[in-house]
Design a protein around this motif. Structure first.
Motif, PDB file in Angstrom:
ATOM      1  N   SER A  56       0.843  -1.192   0.000  1.00  0.00           N
ATOM      2  CA  SER A  56       0.000   0.000   0.000  1.00  0.00           C
ATOM      3  C   SER A  56       0.876   1.239   0.000  1.00  0.00           C
ATOM      4  O   SER A  56       1.872   1.311   0.720  1.00  0.00           O
ATOM      5  CB  SER A  56      -0.911   0.025   1.229  1.00  0.00           C
ATOM      6  N   PHE A  57       0.481   2.217  -0.817  1.00  0.00           N
ATOM      7  CA  PHE A  57       1.172   3.499  -0.857  1.00  0.00           C
ATOM      8  C   PHE A  57       0.237   4.630  -0.431  1.00  0.00           C
ATOM      9  O   PHE A  57       0.330   5.757  -0.914  1.00  0.00           O
ATOM     10  CB  PHE A  57       1.708   3.772  -2.266  1.00  0.00           C
ATOM     11  N   ALA A  58      -0.688   4.319   0.486  1.00  0.00           N
ATOM     12  CA  ALA A  58      -1.578   5.344   1.026  1.00  0.00           C
ATOM     13  C   ALA A  58      -0.770   6.354   1.842  1.00  0.00           C
ATOM     14  O   ALA A  58       0.403   6.136   2.161  1.00  0.00           O
ATOM     15  CB  ALA A  58      -2.664   4.703   1.886  1.00  0.00           C
ATOM     16  N   SER A  59      -1.404   7.437   2.214  1.00  0.00           N
ATOM     17  CA  SER A  59      -0.677   8.582   2.773  1.00  0.00           C
ATOM     18  C   SER A  59       0.030   8.287   4.082  1.00  0.00           C
ATOM     19  O   SER A  59       1.019   8.943   4.418  1.00  0.00           O
ATOM     20  CB  SER A  59      -1.638   9.759   2.960  1.00  0.00           C
ATOM     21  N   THR A  60      -0.432   7.304   4.859  1.00  0.00           N
ATOM     22  CA  THR A  60       0.187   7.026   6.158  1.00  0.00           C
ATOM     23  C   THR A  60       1.187   5.877   6.116  1.00  0.00           C
ATOM     24  O   THR A  60       1.769   5.537   7.148  1.00  0.00           O
ATOM     25  CB  THR A  60      -0.887   6.674   7.203  1.00  0.00           C
ATOM     26  N   GLY A  69      -1.363   1.414  -4.644  1.00  0.00           N
ATOM     27  CA  GLY A  69      -0.504   0.369  -4.115  1.00  0.00           C
ATOM     28  C   GLY A  69       0.117  -0.422  -5.247  1.00  0.00           C
ATOM     29  O   GLY A  69       0.175   0.032  -6.390  1.00  0.00           O
ATOM     30  N   MET A  70       0.578  -1.627  -4.924  1.00  0.00           N
ATOM     31  CA  MET A  70       1.259  -2.455  -5.912  1.00  0.00           C
ATOM     32  C   MET A  70       0.976  -3.920  -5.622  1.00  0.00           C
ATOM     33  O   MET A  70       0.849  -4.319  -4.461  1.00  0.00           O
ATOM     34  CB  MET A  70       2.768  -2.195  -5.860  1.00  0.00           C
ATOM     35  N   VAL A  71       0.848  -4.701  -6.681  1.00  0.00           N
ATOM     36  CA  VAL A  71       0.714  -6.150  -6.570  1.00  0.00           C
ATOM     37  C   VAL A  71       1.986  -6.784  -7.114  1.00  0.00           C
ATOM     38  O   VAL A  71       2.447  -6.432  -8.206  1.00  0.00           O
ATOM     39  CB  VAL A  71      -0.507  -6.672  -7.356  1.00  0.00           C
ATOM     40  N   LEU A  72       2.560  -7.708  -6.351  1.00  0.00           N
ATOM     41  CA  LEU A  72       3.779  -8.402  -6.755  1.00  0.00           C
ATOM     42  C   LEU A  72       3.468  -9.870  -7.006  1.00  0.00           C
ATOM     43  O   LEU A  72       2.751 -10.497  -6.231  1.00  0.00           O
ATOM     44  CB  LEU A  72       4.845  -8.307  -5.656  1.00  0.00           C
ATOM     45  N   THR A  73       4.007 -10.427  -8.073  1.00  0.00           N
ATOM     46  CA  THR A  73       3.879 -11.858  -8.340  1.00  0.00           C
ATOM     47  C   THR A  73       4.968 -12.280  -9.319  1.00  0.00           C
ATOM     48  O   THR A  73       5.409 -11.483 -10.151  1.00  0.00           O
ATOM     49  CB  THR A  73       2.497 -12.220  -8.914  1.00  0.00           C
ATOM     50  N   SER A  74       5.389 -13.528  -9.203  1.00  0.00           N
ATOM     51  CA  SER A  74       6.354 -14.080 -10.156  1.00  0.00           C
ATOM     52  C   SER A  74       5.665 -14.956 -11.193  1.00  0.00           C
ATOM     53  O   SER A  74       6.328 -15.575 -12.027  1.00  0.00           O
ATOM     54  CB  SER A  74       7.418 -14.899  -9.409  1.00  0.00           C
ATOM     55  N   ASP A  75       4.331 -15.007 -11.148  1.00  0.00           N
ATOM     56  CA  ASP A  75       3.555 -15.821 -12.078  1.00  0.00           C
ATOM     57  C   ASP A  75       3.098 -14.957 -13.254  1.00  0.00           C
ATOM     58  O   ASP A  75       2.319 -14.022 -13.073  1.00  0.00           O
ATOM     59  CB  ASP A  75       2.351 -16.425 -11.352  1.00  0.00           C
ATOM     60  N   ASP A  76       3.572 -15.271 -14.446  1.00  0.00           N
ATOM     61  CA  ASP A  76       3.263 -14.445 -15.618  1.00  0.00           C
ATOM     62  C   ASP A  76       1.767 -14.389 -15.909  1.00  0.00           C
ATOM     63  O   ASP A  76       1.238 -13.336 -16.279  1.00  0.00           O
ATOM     64  CB  ASP A  76       4.002 -14.978 -16.848  1.00  0.00           C
ATOM     65  N   LEU A 113       6.020  10.720  -7.824  1.00  0.00           N
ATOM     66  CA  LEU A 113       6.124  10.859  -6.374  1.00  0.00           C
ATOM     67  C   LEU A 113       6.672   9.580  -5.753  1.00  0.00           C
ATOM     68  O   LEU A 113       7.531   9.618  -4.859  1.00  0.00           O
ATOM     69  CB  LEU A 113       4.750  11.193  -5.783  1.00  0.00           C
ATOM     70  N   GLY A 114       6.196   8.429  -6.232  1.00  0.00           N
ATOM     71  CA  GLY A 114       6.662   7.157  -5.700  1.00  0.00           C
ATOM     72  C   GLY A 114       8.146   6.934  -5.933  1.00  0.00           C
ATOM     73  O   GLY A 114       8.850   6.415  -5.060  1.00  0.00           O
ATOM     74  N   ILE A 115       8.646   7.328  -7.092  1.00  0.00           N
ATOM     75  CA  ILE A 115      10.077   7.173  -7.395  1.00  0.00           C
ATOM     76  C   ILE A 115      10.919   7.993  -6.422  1.00  0.00           C
ATOM     77  O   ILE A 115      11.945   7.531  -5.902  1.00  0.00           O
ATOM     78  CB  ILE A 115      10.358   7.583  -8.853  1.00  0.00           C
ATOM     79  N   VAL A 116      10.479   9.221  -6.154  1.00  0.00           N
ATOM     80  CA  VAL A 116      11.204  10.080  -5.211  1.00  0.00           C
ATOM     81  C   VAL A 116      11.144   9.491  -3.802  1.00  0.00           C
ATOM     82  O   VAL A 116      12.146   9.458  -3.078  1.00  0.00           O
ATOM     83  CB  VAL A 116      10.624  11.509  -5.231  1.00  0.00           C
ATOM     84  N   GLN A 117       9.969   9.017  -3.401  1.00  0.00           N
ATOM     85  CA  GLN A 117       9.813   8.422  -2.076  1.00  0.00           C
ATOM     86  C   GLN A 117      10.682   7.165  -1.928  1.00  0.00           C
ATOM     87  O   GLN A 117      11.313   6.956  -0.886  1.00  0.00           O
ATOM     88  CB  GLN A 117       8.347   8.055  -1.849  1.00  0.00           C
ATOM     89  N   LEU A 118      10.710   6.347  -2.959  1.00  0.00           N
ATOM     90  CA  LEU A 118      11.498   5.114  -2.901  1.00  0.00           C
ATOM     91  C   LEU A 118      12.982   5.420  -2.728  1.00  0.00           C
ATOM     92  O   LEU A 118      13.686   4.733  -1.981  1.00  0.00           O
ATOM     93  CB  LEU A 118      11.265   4.290  -4.165  1.00  0.00           C
ATOM     94  N   TYR A 212       5.906   9.231  12.289  1.00  0.00           N
ATOM     95  CA  TYR A 212       6.268   9.526  10.903  1.00  0.00           C
ATOM     96  C   TYR A 212       7.602  10.276  10.850  1.00  0.00           C
ATOM     97  O   TYR A 212       7.983  10.987  11.789  1.00  0.00           O
ATOM     98  CB  TYR A 212       5.159  10.307  10.204  1.00  0.00           C
ATOM     99  N   PRO A 213       8.354  10.120   9.754  1.00  0.00           N
ATOM    100  CA  PRO A 213       9.742  10.603   9.701  1.00  0.00           C
ATOM    101  C   PRO A 213       9.920  12.108   9.854  1.00  0.00           C
ATOM    102  O   PRO A 213      10.992  12.561  10.262  1.00  0.00           O
ATOM    103  CB  PRO A 213      10.221  10.147   8.311  1.00  0.00           C
ATOM    104  N   SER A 214       8.899  12.902   9.532  1.00  0.00           N
ATOM    105  CA  SER A 214       9.064  14.357   9.581  1.00  0.00           C
ATOM    106  C   SER A 214       8.918  14.936  10.979  1.00  0.00           C
ATOM    107  O   SER A 214       9.070  16.149  11.170  1.00  0.00           O
ATOM    108  CB  SER A 214       8.056  15.037   8.641  1.00  0.00           C
ATOM    109  N   LEU A 215       8.641  14.111  11.976  1.00  0.00           N
ATOM    110  CA  LEU A 215       8.591  14.614  13.352  1.00  0.00           C
ATOM    111  C   LEU A 215       9.960  15.171  13.746  1.00  0.00           C
ATOM    112  O   LEU A 215      10.991  14.549  13.506  1.00  0.00           O
ATOM    113  CB  LEU A 215       8.208  13.492  14.321  1.00  0.00           C
ATOM    114  N   SER A 216       9.956  16.334  14.378  1.00  0.00           N
ATOM    115  CA  SER A 216      11.212  16.918  14.852  1.00  0.00           C
ATOM    116  C   SER A 216      11.643  16.238  16.151  1.00  0.00           C
ATOM    117  O   SER A 216      10.847  15.564  16.819  1.00  0.00           O
ATOM    118  CB  SER A 216      11.037  18.416  15.100  1.00  0.00           C
TER     119      SER A 216
END
Length: 235
Positions: A56-60, A69-76, A113-118, A212-216
């Motif tokens: 999931s790539f939801a905001s939290t 989000g993304m689905v991963l599988t090795s089955d063609d 956005l996802g590329i930058v986040q990754l 979350y990472p932006s907390l000071s």
């Protein structure tokens, strides 16, 4: 695929479970890594063992594209079938009779956005781990059970277990801190099934602190201090 032949294994709150321990059951395994992206067990990343795995790539979540989000599988064959269902306007992706395609594709903006986040993911993981360490030091061992630091885990949530969860959440929120009970509903709440006493018991005892990472550093120190005070006052 016969009914009852699929097992969904959930990696909860950043902790990887041992998927291979369930393989002897002979079931098709789906890994739900929505809240544990980046976690690993014995060097194997979550999402690597399932026939199908979901992120999931939801905001939290650990990284975000706003939603999606993304689905991963090795089955063609599975990959092609999923791909065919993602875009209702692609006539070259034939679906079996009776199946419908949807509009589930990422936008270019979301993908960017996802590329930058990754690329920043390692830093996100390190910051979350540092915050978790600071919370544990501030709260200390006492009436609350603190989360366990394990190799390979990530920190999607910092979860306390206590017999005074509702009171602690109320005190934190009164102090302007978004402490929560992190599990609102289970599937059996909707189906009416019974026999899940352990799950219900744990749900009533958990408190989630913001992580979350932006907390000071100042915000982290205040949250840790307020959490310690709330625990002591509620015990």
């Amino acid at each position: 695929m016969r009914a009852g032949s699929v097992l969904i294994l959930v990696h909860s709150f950043g902790v990887a479970i041992d998927v291979r321990a369930f393989e002897a059951l002979g079931l098709v395994i789906v890994e739900d890594a929505a809240s544990s992206f980046g976690a690993a067990l014995r060097g194997v990343s979550v999402g690597s063992n399932g026939f199908v795995s979901v992120l999931s790539f939801a905001s939290t979540k650990m990284m975000t594209t706003g939603q999606g989000g993304m689905v991963l599988t090795s089955d063609d064959a599975v990959a092609k079938r999923i791909d065919a269902r993602m875009d209702y306007d692609c006539s070259d992706r034939a679906l079996p009779a009776g199946e419908t395609a949807f509009n589930y594709g990422f936008t270019e903006v979301q993908a960017s956005l996802g590329i930058v986040q990754l690329a920043a993911m390692d830093g996100f993981l390190e910051r979350r781990a540092a915050i978790a360490t600071a919370y544990s030091r501030a709260i200390g061992n006492g009436v609350a059970s603190l989360p366990v630091f394990e190799d390979g885990r990530t920190w999607y949530r910092y979860i306390l277990q206590t017999n005074s969860a509702k009171q602690i959440v109320a005190r934190l929120q009164a102090a302007g801190i978004d402490g929560r009970n992190s599990v609102s509903h289970f599937l059996h709440d909707y189906t009416g099934d019974t026999g899940f006493e352990n799950a219900d018991h744990v749900r009533e005892r958990i408190v989630s602190l913001p992580i979350y990472p932006s907390l000071s550093d100042e915000e982290v120190a205040r949250i840790g201090s307020e959490a310690r005070d709330a625990i002591e006052q509620s015990s």
